[in-house]
Write a protein that holds these residues in place. Sequence first.
Motif, PDB file in Angstrom:
ATOM      1  N   GLY A 182      59.861   7.002  18.406  1.00 25.31           N
ATOM      2  CA  GLY A 182      60.250   7.149  17.008  1.00 25.31           C
ATOM      3  C   GLY A 182      60.452   8.589  16.582  1.00 25.31           C
ATOM      4  N   LEU A 183      61.020   9.417  17.475  1.00 29.33           N
ATOM      5  CA  LEU A 183      61.214  10.825  17.154  1.00 29.33           C
ATOM      6  C   LEU A 183      62.264  10.989  16.055  1.00 29.33           C
ATOM      7  CD1 LEU A 183      61.238  12.340  20.775  1.00 29.33           C
ATOM      8  CD2 LEU A 183      59.313  12.112  19.192  1.00 29.33           C
ATOM      9  N   PRO A 184      62.043  11.922  15.156  1.00 28.39           N
ATOM     10  CA  PRO A 184      63.009  12.113  14.051  1.00 28.39           C
ATOM     11  C   PRO A 184      64.359  12.611  14.572  1.00 28.39           C
ATOM     12  CG  PRO A 184      61.366  13.872  14.072  1.00 28.39           C
ATOM     13  CD  PRO A 184      60.895  12.846  15.058  1.00 28.39           C
ATOM     14  N   GLN A 185      65.419  12.130  13.966  1.00 24.76           N
ATOM     15  CA  GLN A 185      66.765  12.541  14.342  1.00 24.76           C
ATOM     16  C   GLN A 185      66.957  14.035  14.074  1.00 24.76           C
ATOM     17  OE1 GLN A 185      69.466  10.684  15.540  1.00 24.76           O
ATOM     18  NE2 GLN A 185      68.153   8.892  15.805  1.00 24.76           N
ATOM     19  N   PRO A 186      67.778  14.701  14.876  1.00 26.48           N
ATOM     20  CA  PRO A 186      68.073  16.116  14.600  1.00 26.48           C
ATOM     21  C   PRO A 186      68.686  16.288  13.211  1.00 26.48           C
ATOM     22  CG  PRO A 186      68.849  15.466  16.787  1.00 26.48           C
ATOM     23  CD  PRO A 186      68.442  14.214  16.099  1.00 26.48           C
ATOM     24  N   GLN A 187      68.396  17.432  12.599  1.00 27.62           N
ATOM     25  CA  GLN A 187      68.945  17.696  11.256  1.00 27.62           C
ATOM     26  C   GLN A 187      70.466  17.748  11.281  1.00 27.62           C
ATOM     27  OE1 GLN A 187      67.076  20.994   9.114  1.00 27.62           O
ATOM     28  NE2 GLN A 187      65.238  20.793  10.381  1.00 27.62           N
ATOM     29  N   ILE A 188      71.027  18.258  12.370  1.00 19.02           N
ATOM     30  CA  ILE A 188      72.483  18.366  12.511  1.00 19.02           C
ATOM     31  C   ILE A 188      72.918  17.440  13.629  1.00 19.02           C
ATOM     32  CG2 ILE A 188      74.417  19.917  13.029  1.00 19.02           C
ATOM     33  CD1 ILE A 188      72.667  22.204  11.949  1.00 19.02           C
ATOM     34  N   ASP A 189      73.706  16.437  13.288  1.00 15.53           N
ATOM     35  CA  ASP A 189      74.115  15.408  14.256  1.00 15.53           C
ATOM     36  C   ASP A 189      75.369  15.864  15.008  1.00 15.53           C
ATOM     37  OD1 ASP A 189      74.738  13.149  15.682  1.00 15.53           O
ATOM     38  OD2 ASP A 189      74.594  11.769  13.986  1.00 15.53           O
ATOM     39  N   LEU A 190      75.246  15.994  16.328  1.00 11.87           N
ATOM     40  CA  LEU A 190      76.366  16.435  17.168  1.00 11.87           C
ATOM     41  C   LEU A 190      76.936  15.305  18.019  1.00 11.87           C
ATOM     42  CD1 LEU A 190      74.902  19.829  18.480  1.00 11.87           C
ATOM     43  CD2 LEU A 190      76.455  19.475  16.556  1.00 11.87           C
ATOM     44  N   MET A 191      76.532  14.078  17.754  1.00  9.14           N
ATOM     45  CA  MET A 191      76.901  12.978  18.640  1.00  9.14           C
ATOM     46  C   MET A 191      78.412  12.790  18.741  1.00  9.14           C
ATOM     47  SD  MET A 191      75.631   9.002  18.563  1.00  9.14           S
ATOM     48  CE  MET A 191      76.366   8.659  16.956  1.00  9.14           C
ATOM     49  N   TYR A 192      79.107  12.683  17.627  1.00  7.58           N
ATOM     50  CA  TYR A 192      80.551  12.439  17.690  1.00  7.58           C
ATOM     51  C   TYR A 192      81.332  13.660  18.192  1.00  7.58           C
ATOM     52  CZ  TYR A 192      79.665   8.031  15.307  1.00  7.58           C
ATOM     53  OH  TYR A 192      79.201   6.768  15.001  1.00  7.58           O
ATOM     54  N   PRO A 193      81.001  14.885  17.743  1.00 10.40           N
ATOM     55  CA  PRO A 193      81.640  16.040  18.388  1.00 10.40           C
ATOM     56  C   PRO A 193      81.355  16.076  19.890  1.00 10.40           C
ATOM     57  CG  PRO A 193      80.592  16.719  16.346  1.00 10.40           C
ATOM     58  CD  PRO A 193      80.176  15.294  16.593  1.00 10.40           C
ATOM     59  N   GLY A 194      80.170  15.639  20.285  1.00 12.95           N
ATOM     60  CA  GLY A 194      79.835  15.613  21.708  1.00 12.95           C
ATOM     61  C   GLY A 194      80.745  14.688  22.500  1.00 12.95           C
ATOM     62  N   VAL A 195      81.101  13.555  21.911  1.00  7.28           N
ATOM     63  CA  VAL A 195      82.028  12.639  22.582  1.00  7.28           C
ATOM     64  C   VAL A 195      83.373  13.333  22.811  1.00  7.28           C
ATOM     65  CG1 VAL A 195      83.330  10.486  22.349  1.00  7.28           C
ATOM     66  CG2 VAL A 195      80.923  10.555  21.693  1.00  7.28           C
ATOM     67  N   ALA A 196      83.849  14.058  21.799  1.00  4.35           N
ATOM     68  CA  ALA A 196      85.126  14.770  21.928  1.00  4.35           C
ATOM     69  C   ALA A 196      85.038  15.853  22.996  1.00  4.35           C
ATOM     70  CB  ALA A 196      85.514  15.383  20.583  1.00  4.35           C
ATOM     71  N   VAL A 197      83.954  16.617  23.012  1.00  2.00           N
ATOM     72  CA  VAL A 197      83.783  17.674  24.020  1.00  2.00           C
ATOM     73  C   VAL A 197      83.703  17.063  25.410  1.00  2.00           C
ATOM     74  CG1 VAL A 197      82.186  19.450  24.871  1.00  2.00           C
ATOM     75  CG2 VAL A 197      82.707  19.294  22.421  1.00  2.00           C
ATOM     76  N   PHE A 198      82.974  15.951  25.535  1.00  2.00           N
ATOM     77  CA  PHE A 198      82.868  15.270  26.831  1.00  2.00           C
ATOM     78  C   PHE A 198      84.236  14.826  27.330  1.00  2.00           C
ATOM     79  CE2 PHE A 198      82.692  11.152  29.022  1.00  2.00           C
ATOM     80  CZ  PHE A 198      81.985  11.513  30.165  1.00  2.00           C
ATOM     81  N   LEU A 199      85.047  14.234  26.461  1.00  6.58           N
ATOM     82  CA  LEU A 199      86.366  13.748  26.874  1.00  6.58           C
ATOM     83  C   LEU A 199      87.284  14.906  27.268  1.00  6.58           C
ATOM     84  CD1 LEU A 199      86.942  10.911  24.247  1.00  6.58           C
ATOM     85  CD2 LEU A 199      86.385  10.654  26.677  1.00  6.58           C
ATOM     86  N   ILE A 200      87.227  16.003  26.524  1.00  9.15           N
ATOM     87  CA  ILE A 200      88.010  17.190  26.909  1.00  9.15           C
ATOM     88  C   ILE A 200      87.581  17.655  28.297  1.00  9.15           C
ATOM     89  CG2 ILE A 200      88.392  19.643  26.408  1.00  9.15           C
ATOM     90  CD1 ILE A 200      88.164  18.868  23.407  1.00  9.15           C
ATOM     91  N   GLY A 201      86.280  17.697  28.526  1.00  7.97           N
ATOM     92  CA  GLY A 201      85.769  18.152  29.815  1.00  7.97           C
ATOM     93  C   GLY A 201      86.169  17.263  30.963  1.00  7.97           C
TER      94      GLY A 201
END
Length: 250
Positions: free
Chosen positions: A151-170
Amino acid sequence: MVMSALLKFLFPPPPSLVVSALSVVSLVSLTNTGFSEMRGKHLNYSKFWNATTGDSSKQIKLSSRAGMLMLYTPAFLAGVVSFFIFPNEGLRSTLLQSAVTLHFLKRDLEVLFVHKYSGYMYLDSAIPITLSYFVSAATMTYSQHLTVTEGLPQPQIDLMYPGVAVFLIGIIGNFYHHYLLSKLRGEGEKEYKIPKGGLFGLVICPHYLFEITVFYGISMISQTVYSLCFAIGTTFYLVGRSYATRKWQV
């Protein structure tokens, strides 16, 4: 100050000594391997397969294709199995599991159908790389599992969707430059040629650059301490490998 700012982008470290230890080990070992590459002590695969062999008569030699499949397949299987061990744990976990699995599946498919090989790989180089990839894939998915079960608190700044874009570029950039490398050799040719096209005129090893991008994309999707440590360690290792490649070319 830096740490407090960094923690805005990360889940708190899970209460797991194993994950904490592996985070440190991954970062330190990959970084050290990168500096070893710069110093001329290479892992024996690809263009450096016989660069630092010592007494080769006592070493087990694999074909490059078999060796590369050995590197990636356990990590791919770890990604696949994670769907069954940690099912239905939310979108972030599913995206992470998918990214890890897709990356190593792509690498296996490239080994089978894209790359052209002329050398060999020594088993004592294949084993640590295989373990590193397998442990990283397993630990990334397990760390994500702990963020849910603890039950760890979510990060204050969510990078999940930008991460998907960076992953696909990579992953696209990595595949494209691997494809360019595969076209350098004609049928039956074994000699090394200077790569051209894509970003090869600007970057020594753009396929390494995009592989680094892949792991930062995975880290952004995950936002765990372990995934960030692995991405940073991979950066040092592949930068070292690129530096060694530059020295080898000139």
